[in-house]
Design an enzyme around this catalytic site. Sequence first.
Site, mmCIF file in Angstrom:
data_model
loop_
_atom_site.group_PDB
_atom_site.id
_atom_site.type_symbol
_atom_site.label_atom_id
_atom_site.label_comp_id
_atom_site.label_asym_id
_atom_site.label_seq_id
_atom_site.Cartn_x
_atom_site.Cartn_y
_atom_site.Cartn_z
ATOM 1 N N HIS A 324 43.121 29.769 54.794
ATOM 2 C CA HIS A 324 42.240 30.748 54.394
ATOM 3 C C HIS A 324 43.213 32.073 54.140
ATOM 4 C CE1 HIS A 324 38.713 28.518 55.208
ATOM 5 N NE2 HIS A 324 38.178 29.401 54.201
ATOM 6 N N GLY A 325 44.389 32.239 54.941
ATOM 7 C CA GLY A 325 44.994 33.371 54.780
ATOM 8 C C GLY A 325 46.391 33.237 55.793
#
Lengths: 471, 368
Positions: A324-325
């Site tokens: 996600h990041g």
Amino acid sequence: MLFSSFVFIWIFLPIILISNYIAQKVAGNKAANVVLLAGSLFFYAWGEPVYILLMLASILGNWLFGLGLSLMDGRENARRILLAASVAMNIIVLAYYKYAGMIVMTFNHLSGTHFEQPNIPMPIGISFFTFQTMSYVIDVFRHECDAQKDLLKLALYVSLFPQLIAGPIVKYKDVAEQIDHRTMTVAQTAEGVERFIWGFGKKVLIANTLALTVDRIYALPVEEITSSMAWVASFFYTFQIYYDFSGYSDMAIGLGKMLGFSFKENFQYPYLSCSNKEFWRRWHISLGSWFRDYVYIPLGGNRKNSFRTKCNVMTVFLLTGLWHGASWNYVVWGAAHGICQLIEKRGSDSKPRKKNLISWIVTFLTVHFLWVLFRIENIHDALRVMKRLLFPWLYRNGSWALQEFVSPKSLVVFVIAVVGMGVIPVFCRKKEQKQKTLHAVLKMAVGVFIMFLSFCSLAANTYNPFIYFRF
Amino acid sequence: MKTSWIHRLQILLFMILIGVAFPLWSVVGGYFETENKENREWVERPVFRWETRNSYPKDFENFLNDHVPFRNLLIEISSLIDYYVFHTSDSESVVLGKDGWLFYNDEESDSAIRAYKGENLLSEEMLKKIADNMQHTKDHLAEEGTEFILLIVPNKEVVYSRYMPDYYGLPADEYGAKQIVDYLKKNTDVRVLYPIDELREAAKTEEFIIYRKTDSHWNKLGAYVAVRSLMQEMGKEILDWRREEFEIRRSDDVPGDLAYFLNLDAVIDCGEIFEPANPLSVRVSCEEYNLDAVTRFHAECTDPRKILIRHDSFGPAMYEPVSVEFAETVFINKYVFQGEMFQDEDADVFVLETVERFAPWQLSGFAY
């Protein structure tokens, strides 16, 4: 190019829909594929005029790997090497463009060195199209689908604009047949229209409105955030992220239908879940399915001993967070979900988990609580906000009034968001069979209204006045 | 299928919604309002060049966002819904007060709301810097025989606090402008005016208002109240606004800057505007008139002095009451004011006027 932008909705979309329709009618799927490929590449190049070359290189590389696997049929060692090389290539590309900064920063932190952190712009959608190309090669390796000999068809699969930048992650085997043989029906197109409109409204009218409150509160120094502000921000964010992400998925699925494609669902009212396991079967389903098929099961899944199973679960969730990041807060968020899964697993897996109000509340509050880690990149600040959630009596006083952040409009939208998270569809499902025509007409009218309101909202976002003249 | 006509209608309506905007605008666009109300230049259409190909998409989108068909209409509808249905400000810069009053909340600069809440307190270092600047200015002007007066205009929010939303509470007792005034009075011999008491007294009545309802500025009546304090500081007496013979003219106000912020200028109730109506006591001629640069007046009055006022957007409302009191009155907008103008104008009195919310950075950055 965002779906919720005028350049997309009033220029790109009508052109591509009409072009695709004409091509399909006049010359069939082949012509439609060419139109869609050209349109999709233009769509991506609009946002990434430089990195489109990277995506094209990735497509070419994975196409060659797919062909190689097909040619090496029967020679398992060679196939394994090709597969490993393909996965390594994809991961290296992803690691370089998305995680290089994080890797260097972490290395510096652990080793005390001061290497310069690279500032590499991250290509839009790289996580999505890299996972798609990897899934293609792996499925070819597993003989779950044939290698695509036509480069343009593979390029279309990877770059198809509805799901290119925000998912859902589509597996090649799920759309391979549709690339070659698909028909556009009135009913499916209308379904796509309806789905797109709902997604558009979810994103523009609900997610964007809730975001205003969330962004303003979280922009403050943490010491200025009271417990009530923290609860408001965290609850608003819980619904903002759902409506933003699921709205985009709805638009992607709707666009797919309008173009003749059928994508799998990506969200199934996740906030109705009564367990963390159920939540991940309803939230970002395509990502969960990808990690299950290509990480969890190859690692052994739950077929090994208990310890291995737990490791496999944690691996999946750590990677989910990382996906996600490129920041440790996402990893911690993923890990927290993994721990929730392990806690749930302590009970027997064979016994179905009881669904009741308590289990729903616990699941919802846990998920909501963990979103704070997802939203606030600085883990220390995130923990301080979480403290405000857990110990509200300690952080009651502050200089900000809640009404400075929560407008009557945002409150109304929040209530709509809560009701729409699953309450209405659950209760309305039973009435679907009656009064189909009236129901359809009402839905259509509401859809037009939603689109119109969304256009007004988009236009309002372009309004940028200054109190003193600026050039 | 029974419902297939609905499906076709659905598709048709959708295609109309996404496809008809530009063609329709080309036909009927001339009948719709397209005025630029944003106080900025709209982005021009970018020209595609190979050298700037990478930035072209973003530039084009910025251009399109400023020129979308039916833009003003769509924005107005959004604003109307927010204001009348949700009673919500469409803009973070505007606070919806009671009875249709609008207040300014620009968080980019010194926010009037933070001042209202007493959260813009200044450090000792900043106060000293301001004091040093003002004292320096005063001393240099004194050497040239020029009086110096600093006039800080109170924010609308602290004068009309009764129309502020209840959740803001009462105005703080201690805040930036008050700190500046108190510090200057205590540590310098600079003449500083902050006529908040006079303005608050004038604001008490319901018969008239001294700040505009949908604007961040005062009206001419509010300016008159402040100018009276200024004249008193200079030993001059002008007609007291509380006296019966003081006449006030009222008329419908036009939309203010805050109404434009909300894009409700066409529909919002702007209230009334009030101004002194007494005939001028002397003949005044205007020799130069430019709100954004220099405005000059010449009056046939007994005071032979020349007054120079460096002003911001609150200055123009002061033109009349000041210009009748001095033989020569020069107003220079702060954006064009430069140091050599002191010598050029050779005024007897110099007034540095600034609104409260800009006082800290205006005064700390002001150099003689």
